[in-house]
Design a protein around this motif. Structure first.
Motif, short mmCIF file in Angstrom:
data_model
loop_
_atom_site.label_atom_id
_atom_site.label_comp_id
_atom_site.label_asym_id
_atom_site.label_seq_id
_atom_site.Cartn_x
_atom_site.Cartn_y
_atom_site.Cartn_z
N ASN A 50 0.54 -1.14 -0.03
CA ASN A 50 0.09 0.08 0.06
C ASN A 50 0.88 1.26 0.13
N LEU A 51 2.48 0.98 -0.12
CA LEU A 51 2.92 2.33 0.28
C LEU A 51 3.83 2.16 -0.84
N TRP A 52 4.48 2.91 -1.08
CA TRP A 52 5.46 3.72 -2.28
C TRP A 52 6.48 3.67 -1.79
N ARG A 53 7.38 2.97 -3.00
CA ARG A 53 8.96 2.42 -2.47
C ARG A 53 9.93 3.60 -3.03
N VAL A 54 10.38 4.21 -2.14
CA VAL A 54 12.08 4.84 -2.78
C VAL A 54 12.67 4.22 -2.26
N VAL A 55 13.93 3.81 -3.55
CA VAL A 55 15.07 3.69 -3.21
C VAL A 55 16.34 4.69 -3.38
N ARG A 56 17.30 3.91 -2.53
CA ARG A 56 18.80 4.64 -2.97
C ARG A 56 19.50 3.70 -3.10
N PRO A 77 0.82 6.84 -0.50
CA PRO A 77 -0.40 7.02 -2.05
C PRO A 77 -0.83 8.84 -1.10
N THR A 78 -0.71 9.71 -0.91
CA THR A 78 -1.47 10.71 -0.57
C THR A 78 -1.32 12.11 -0.81
N THR A 79 -1.99 13.06 -1.22
CA THR A 79 -1.56 13.89 -1.10
C THR A 79 -0.95 14.58 -0.23
N SER A 80 -1.58 14.28 0.86
CA SER A 80 -0.95 15.61 1.80
C SER A 80 0.86 14.74 2.37
N CYS A 81 0.68 13.31 2.60
CA CYS A 81 2.10 12.76 2.80
C CYS A 81 3.45 12.84 1.14
N LEU A 82 2.77 13.50 0.39
CA LEU A 82 3.40 14.01 -0.62
C LEU A 82 4.27 14.70 -0.64
N SER A 83 3.43 16.12 -0.22
CA SER A 83 3.43 17.21 -0.01
C SER A 83 4.76 17.92 1.11
N MET A 84 4.62 16.91 2.18
CA MET A 84 4.58 16.99 3.63
C MET A 84 6.81 16.62 3.22
N VAL A 97 20.69 10.67 1.21
CA VAL A 97 21.30 11.76 -0.55
C VAL A 97 20.16 12.65 -0.36
N SER A 98 20.89 13.47 -0.92
CA SER A 98 19.96 14.20 -2.19
C SER A 98 18.72 13.54 -3.15
N VAL A 99 17.59 13.93 -3.21
CA VAL A 99 16.68 13.25 -4.25
C VAL A 99 15.68 14.53 -4.76
N SER A 100 16.42 14.23 -5.86
CA SER A 100 15.85 15.31 -7.24
C SER A 100 14.62 15.67 -7.71
N GLU A 101 14.44 16.67 -8.14
CA GLU A 101 12.99 17.03 -8.41
C GLU A 101 12.38 16.34 -9.39
N THR A 102 12.93 15.51 -10.07
CA THR A 102 12.39 14.69 -11.16
C THR A 102 11.24 13.46 -9.69
N ILE A 103 12.17 13.16 -9.36
CA ILE A 103 11.69 11.30 -8.69
C ILE A 103 9.98 12.32 -8.27
N TYR A 104 9.84 13.83 -7.08
CA TYR A 104 9.23 14.13 -7.01
C TYR A 104 8.23 14.29 -7.71
N GLN A 105 9.17 15.08 -9.15
CA GLN A 105 7.57 15.02 -10.62
C GLN A 105 7.02 13.31 -10.57
N TRP A 108 4.00 12.46 -8.23
CA TRP A 108 3.15 13.37 -7.96
C TRP A 108 1.93 12.80 -9.49
N GLN A 109 3.03 13.04 -10.29
CA GLN A 109 2.21 11.66 -11.92
C GLN A 109 1.30 10.65 -11.31
N ARG A 110 2.60 9.80 -10.84
CA ARG A 110 1.67 9.08 -10.56
C ARG A 110 0.14 8.56 -9.74
N LEU A 111 0.96 9.94 -8.53
CA LEU A 111 -0.52 10.33 -7.95
C LEU A 111 -1.86 10.78 -8.71
N GLN A 112 -2.07 11.84 -9.35
CA GLN A 112 -2.23 12.10 -10.29
C GLN A 112 -3.15 10.94 -11.15
#
Length: 128
Positions: A50-56, A77-84, A97-105, A108-112
């Motif tokens: 039920n959760l999204w996984r982000v991996v380094r 996978p909610t708007t509030s969690c992703l924005s926070m 590690v620094s997460v690039s803006e493309t990962i967040y994009q 957001w696309q996955r959420l939409q």
């Protein structure tokens, strides 16, 4: 008489024994079930699928979604969690590690896309 008084006195425990006992008692209160993970944003515990996984990645240090071996962070996978998570830089702190803006994009696309699928399925259910 002396022996009876000796039995009434509680056995003295060293500070180390009491601290270990206290730690063991507390460790059982916050046990997660198997295949459950914690969201880095809202700290909610949910089943792993039920959760999204982000991996380094372990070898390269690059950040990817849902693939590879390495240090992982999970996100609801909610708007509030992703924005926070984006606002407070929670993924970068969890992955160290620094997460690039493309990962967040991508997130957001996955959420939409998931929200559009849900509204489409709700419309088809109401039309039938």
């Amino acid at each position: 008489m002396v022996r009876q008084q000796k039995l009434l006195i509680p056995q003295m425990m060293s500070w180390r024994q009491t601290s270990h006992q206290r730690r063991n008692e507390l460790s059982f209160t916050n046990v997660m079930k198997p295949n459950h993970r914690r969201c880095v944003s809202c700290r909610a515990i949910a089943p792993k699928p039920n959760l999204w996984r982000v991996v380094r990645q372990h070898d390269t240090g690059t950040v990817q979604l849902d693939q590879g071996l390495g240090r992982s962070a999970y996100l609801c996978p909610t708007t509030s969690c992703l924005s926070m998570a984006q606002k407070k830089n929670r993924l970068s702190k969890a992955l160290r590690v620094s997460v690039s803006e493309t990962i967040y994009q991508q997130l957001w696309q996955r959420l939409q896309s998931s929200s559009s699928l849900e509204t489409g399925s709700n419309r088809s259910m109401t039309q039938s």
